[in-house]
Design a protein around this motif. Structure first.
Motif, PDB file in Angstrom:
ATOM      1  N   GLU A  39       0.915  -1.282   0.077  1.00  0.00           N
ATOM      2  CA  GLU A  39      -0.196  -0.027   0.010  1.00  0.00           C
ATOM      3  C   GLU A  39       0.855   1.253   0.108  1.00  0.00           C
ATOM      4  O   GLU A  39       1.174   1.830   1.118  1.00  0.00           O
ATOM      5  N   SER A  40       1.198   1.685  -1.112  1.00  0.00           N
ATOM      6  CA  SER A  40       2.463   2.639  -1.405  1.00  0.00           C
ATOM      7  C   SER A  40       1.765   4.013  -0.525  1.00  0.00           C
ATOM      8  O   SER A  40       2.483   4.865  -0.107  1.00  0.00           O
ATOM      9  N   GLU A  41       0.486   4.568  -1.093  1.00  0.00           N
ATOM     10  CA  GLU A  41      -0.029   5.672  -0.629  1.00  0.00           C
ATOM     11  C   GLU A  41      -0.076   5.807   1.062  1.00  0.00           C
ATOM     12  O   GLU A  41       0.472   6.652   1.610  1.00  0.00           O
ATOM     13  N   ARG A  42      -0.410   4.614   1.724  1.00  0.00           N
ATOM     14  CA  ARG A  42      -0.702   4.696   3.098  1.00  0.00           C
ATOM     15  C   ARG A  42       0.702   4.766   3.698  1.00  0.00           C
ATOM     16  O   ARG A  42       0.960   5.392   4.796  1.00  0.00           O
ATOM     17  N   ALA A  43       1.916   3.663   3.110  1.00  0.00           N
ATOM     18  CA  ALA A  43       2.924   3.757   3.760  1.00  0.00           C
ATOM     19  C   ALA A  43       3.911   5.207   3.673  1.00  0.00           C
ATOM     20  O   ALA A  43       4.591   5.576   4.488  1.00  0.00           O
ATOM     21  N   THR A  44       3.640   5.908   2.523  1.00  0.00           N
ATOM     22  CA  THR A  44       4.056   7.081   2.321  1.00  0.00           C
ATOM     23  C   THR A  44       3.630   8.220   3.193  1.00  0.00           C
ATOM     24  O   THR A  44       4.257   8.967   3.908  1.00  0.00           O
ATOM     25  N   ILE A  45       2.145   8.218   3.607  1.00  0.00           N
ATOM     26  CA  ILE A  45       1.754   9.132   4.258  1.00  0.00           C
ATOM     27  C   ILE A  45       2.077   9.020   5.727  1.00  0.00           C
ATOM     28  O   ILE A  45       2.508  10.060   6.363  1.00  0.00           O
ATOM     29  N   VAL A  46       2.050   7.623   6.208  1.00  0.00           N
ATOM     30  CA  VAL A  46       2.559   7.219   7.691  1.00  0.00           C
ATOM     31  C   VAL A  46       4.012   7.660   7.828  1.00  0.00           C
ATOM     32  O   VAL A  46       4.062   8.391   8.825  1.00  0.00           O
ATOM     33  N   SER A  47       4.633   7.409   6.862  1.00  0.00           N
ATOM     34  CA  SER A  47       6.370   8.185   7.055  1.00  0.00           C
ATOM     35  C   SER A  47       6.269   9.311   7.190  1.00  0.00           C
ATOM     36  O   SER A  47       7.135  10.010   7.912  1.00  0.00           O
ATOM     37  N   GLY A  48       5.484  10.182   6.231  1.00  0.00           N
ATOM     38  CA  GLY A  48       5.730  11.430   6.252  1.00  0.00           C
ATOM     39  C   GLY A  48       5.180  12.079   7.653  1.00  0.00           C
ATOM     40  O   GLY A  48       5.797  13.015   8.120  1.00  0.00           O
ATOM     41  N   VAL A  49       3.950  11.546   8.224  1.00  0.00           N
ATOM     42  CA  VAL A  49       3.655  12.228   9.732  1.00  0.00           C
ATOM     43  C   VAL A  49       4.652  11.846  10.471  1.00  0.00           C
ATOM     44  O   VAL A  49       4.946  12.913  11.497  1.00  0.00           O
ATOM     45  N   LEU A  50       5.305  10.754  10.513  1.00  0.00           N
ATOM     46  CA  LEU A  50       6.225  10.446  11.497  1.00  0.00           C
ATOM     47  C   LEU A  50       7.351  11.117  11.455  1.00  0.00           C
ATOM     48  O   LEU A  50       7.749  11.863  12.551  1.00  0.00           O
TER      49      LEU A  50
END
Length: 192
Positions: A39-50
């Protein structure tokens, strides 16, 4: 608060080297084969938030423990140095959690592969040298690159092959060693 192209490029390259999404491709490809889809979108968003959260809250957490940013930057330089050695020597110093669980976009891709200890330490270390706005732009550029790599991991695997991935890993390892030494010089001996 001013944008600096030079700072943005520096931050982007430093984070790209530390995150090492290209070097993590073997893990990403293996995970994709196990779970079927990343899930590229979710992985990227979670990484960005962190990453962005740690950029703003990380320093307060350090103050809570009585640690200044320069000391944390030196500690971060040690971690960056070890990650660079890992990449050059092909030895594993830091062990990632192998459990995938039900959230293949969060563990292990978003955390610890992308926004792991090395990345978060680097973000705090960068605050000692670069303006926050330029760090945020560098993070966003890296998130775009991470998304592209995650989305096209199968295509990249076919194009680079094992030899190409190994060469890229070694190049980024040398860059990380140089960055670690610069952080040591800047924060350990400020008048150097």
């Amino acid at each position: 608060m001013s944008f600096s192209f030079k700072e943005i490029v520096s931050v982007t390259l430093i984070l790209f080297s530390v995150i090492d999404v290209i070097g993590s491709l073997p893990v990403i490809i293996d995970l994709r084969k196990k779970v079927g889809k990343i899930e590229s979108e979710r992985a990227t968003i979670v990484s960005g938030v962190l990453m962005v959260s740690f950029l703003f809250v990380g320093e307060r957490i350090l103050k809570l423990f009585g640690v200044d940013v320069a000391s944390f930057a030196v500690a971060g330089a040690l971690i960056i140095f070890l990650i660079g050695l890992e990449m050059i020597l092909g030895r594993t110093i830091f062990k990632a959690d192998e459990t995938v669980g039900g959230a293949s976009h969060i563990v292990p891709i978003a955390f610890p592969l992308i926004a792991g200890a090395g990345t978060l330490t680097t973000i705090i270390s960068l605050r000692a040298e670069y303006q926050t706005v330029n760090i945020i732009v560098g993070i966003v550029i890296n998130l775009v690159l991470i998304y592209v790599v995650l989305k096209s991991s199968e295509w990249i695997e076919g194009r680079l092959g094992p030899g190409g991935l190994a060469v890229l890993r070694k190049i980024f390892g040398i860059i990380l060693l140089a960055i670690a030494i610069k952080l040591f010089k800047t924060n350990l001996i400020p008048d150097f």
